[in-house]
Enzyme design. Structure first.
Site, PDB file in Angstrom:
ATOM      1  N   LYS A 192       0.873  -1.179   0.000  1.00 20.36           N
ATOM      2  CA  LYS A 192       0.000   0.000   0.000  1.00 20.36           C
ATOM      3  C   LYS A 192       0.906   1.224   0.000  1.00 20.36           C
ATOM      4  O   LYS A 192       1.178   1.830   1.042  1.00 20.36           O
ATOM      5  CB  LYS A 192      -0.929  -0.046   1.223  1.00 20.36           C
TER       6      LYS A 192
HETATM    7  N1  PMP Z   1      -7.564  -1.575  -2.887  1.00 26.77           N
HETATM    8  C1  PMP Z   1      -7.016  -0.365  -2.718  1.00 26.77           C
HETATM    9  C2  PMP Z   1      -6.260   0.238  -3.850  1.00 26.77           C
HETATM   10  C3  PMP Z   1      -7.154   0.308  -1.514  1.00 26.77           C
HETATM   11  O1  PMP Z   1      -6.611   1.522  -1.339  1.00 26.77           O
HETATM   12  C4  PMP Z   1      -7.901  -0.283  -0.474  1.00 26.77           C
HETATM   13  C5  PMP Z   1      -8.091   0.444   0.825  1.00 26.77           C
HETATM   14  N2  PMP Z   1      -7.020   0.259   1.686  1.00 26.77           N
HETATM   15  C6  PMP Z   1      -8.460  -1.547  -0.693  1.00 26.77           C
HETATM   16  C7  PMP Z   1      -8.277  -2.173  -1.924  1.00 26.77           C
HETATM   17  C8  PMP Z   1      -9.245  -2.248   0.369  1.00 26.77           C
HETATM   18  O2  PMP Z   1      -8.384  -2.662   1.387  1.00 26.77           O
HETATM   19  P1  PMP Z   1      -8.879  -2.781   2.877  1.00 26.77           P
HETATM   20  O3  PMP Z   1     -10.080  -3.648   2.863  1.00 26.77           O
HETATM   21  O4  PMP Z   1      -7.735  -3.401   3.594  1.00 26.77           O
HETATM   22  O5  PMP Z   1      -9.180  -1.410   3.348  1.00 26.77           O
END
Ligand code: PMP
Length: 306
Positions: free
Chosen positions: A157
């Site tokens: 991320k």
């Molecule tokens: N994809 C992206 C590109 C994101 O930024 C997020 C948010 N963090 C997610 C998927 C979903 O991840 P999560 O369920 O861990 O928030």
């Protein structure tokens, strides 16, 4: 609009939320940094807890390691720091944004010459004001592809990944849609600009696998477990084409900030009846019950008490 809280946690201490970063901050120039997003919920018993706080902080460390950044804090310290940032601002329903960033003075590529900073920024949050849980949001398939060859890169991320997200999102909004869905350059569905994508097809809850250039969402993981293990749906992590998405019975997205959000229409194609579908609605209800302590937390997901 985000209401700034009184203080942020920065490198071991609480600082006023007006504290700024140096204009030579490496991450500001290059996007070389990593971040997280964590929800805190006030439970029905009045306590405040992070949802899967340790999993998020673990992913923060993994994202940093993937970029070759050395985070100066271990998992326990990060969890404690995040909790402190929420507690110090007396927040309950909140969003916590951990950020590991590369400081100054070097703005070009030698990030190891810089200090790596850790910030914990918390603010009140109960969901996007323009995204209704039942009505959801329309979407368009983005003209900006996510390279399939970068599938593992997108597991981190990283701040810089969001340049493509912001570009695709603003393109979608300009064209009258609420959200953009990325495909890889082979035309296979990846994820939305900030959420994972699910389709319900012939009673199977489907989502792209880890081979796709997606973030392995923690909500995605929770939904696969809730749908498959708790509610007894068949689940499949598999390739999804745009055509399948257009013809799916239900489509929804998952993410920390927006939780489960139905997608009633994609590029003018009505998805199912165009209303909140029964599978989405059941998973949404169970997710809500779990995050608010109305259902036994057998997996220990409400793991960090504030
Ligand atoms: N994809 C992206 C590109 C994101 O930024 C997020 C948010 N963090 C997610 C998927 C979903 O991840 P999560 O369920 O861990 O928030």
């Amino acid at each position: 609009m985000i209401e700034p809280s009184g203080s942020f946690w920065l490198d071991g201490a609480l600082v006023p939320s007006t504290t700024g970063a140096h204009l030579l901050t490496h991450t500001l120039h290059t996007g070389f940094g990593v971040l997280e997003g964590i929800r805190c919920y006030r439970l029905d018993d009045g306590s405040v807890r992070m949802f899967r706080g340790r999993d998020h902080m673990r992913r923060l460390l993994e994202s940093a390691a993937a970029l070759g950044m050395e985070a100066p804090n271990d998992l326990d310290q990060l969890v404690a720091a995040g909790a402190e940032a929420v507690r110090a601002n007396e927040l309950a329903d909140a969003y916590l944004r951990p950020l590991v960033y590369s400081g100054e003075p070097n703005v070009i590529f030698a990030h190891w010459l810089n200090t790596t900073h850790v910030a914990m920024i918390a603010f009140p949050w109960t969901g996007y004001s323009d995204r209704d849980r039942a009505a959801g949001t329309t979407a368009t398939v983005s003209p900006y592809p996510r390279p399939a060859a970068l599938a593992s890169f997108y597991k981190a991320k990283a701040c810089g990944h969001y340049v493509l997200s912001v570009t695709a999102y603003s393109d979608a909004r300009r064209r009258g849609y609420g959200q953009a869905i990325f495909c890889d350059e082979n035309g296979l569905v990846a994820e939305s600009t900030g959420e994972n994508v699910f389709a319900v097809i012939d009673d199977v809850v489907c989502t792209p696998s880890s081979a796709s250039p997606i973030l392995m969402g923690i909500t995605r993981d929770a939904v696969l477990k809730i749908a498959g293990d708790d509610l007894g749906y068949a689940v499949a992590e598999r390739d999804l084409t745009v055509d399948e998405l257009y013809r799916a019975d239900e489509v929804f997205t998952t993410g920390t900030a927006s939780e489960l959000l139905p997608v009633p229409e994609i590029d003018g194609h009505k998805i199912g009846t165009g209303a909140l579908g029964p599978v989405t609605s059941r998973i949404q209800e169970r997710f809500n019950a779990l995050t608010h302590g109305r259902f036994p937390d057998t997996r220990g997901w409400l793991d960090v008490e504030i």
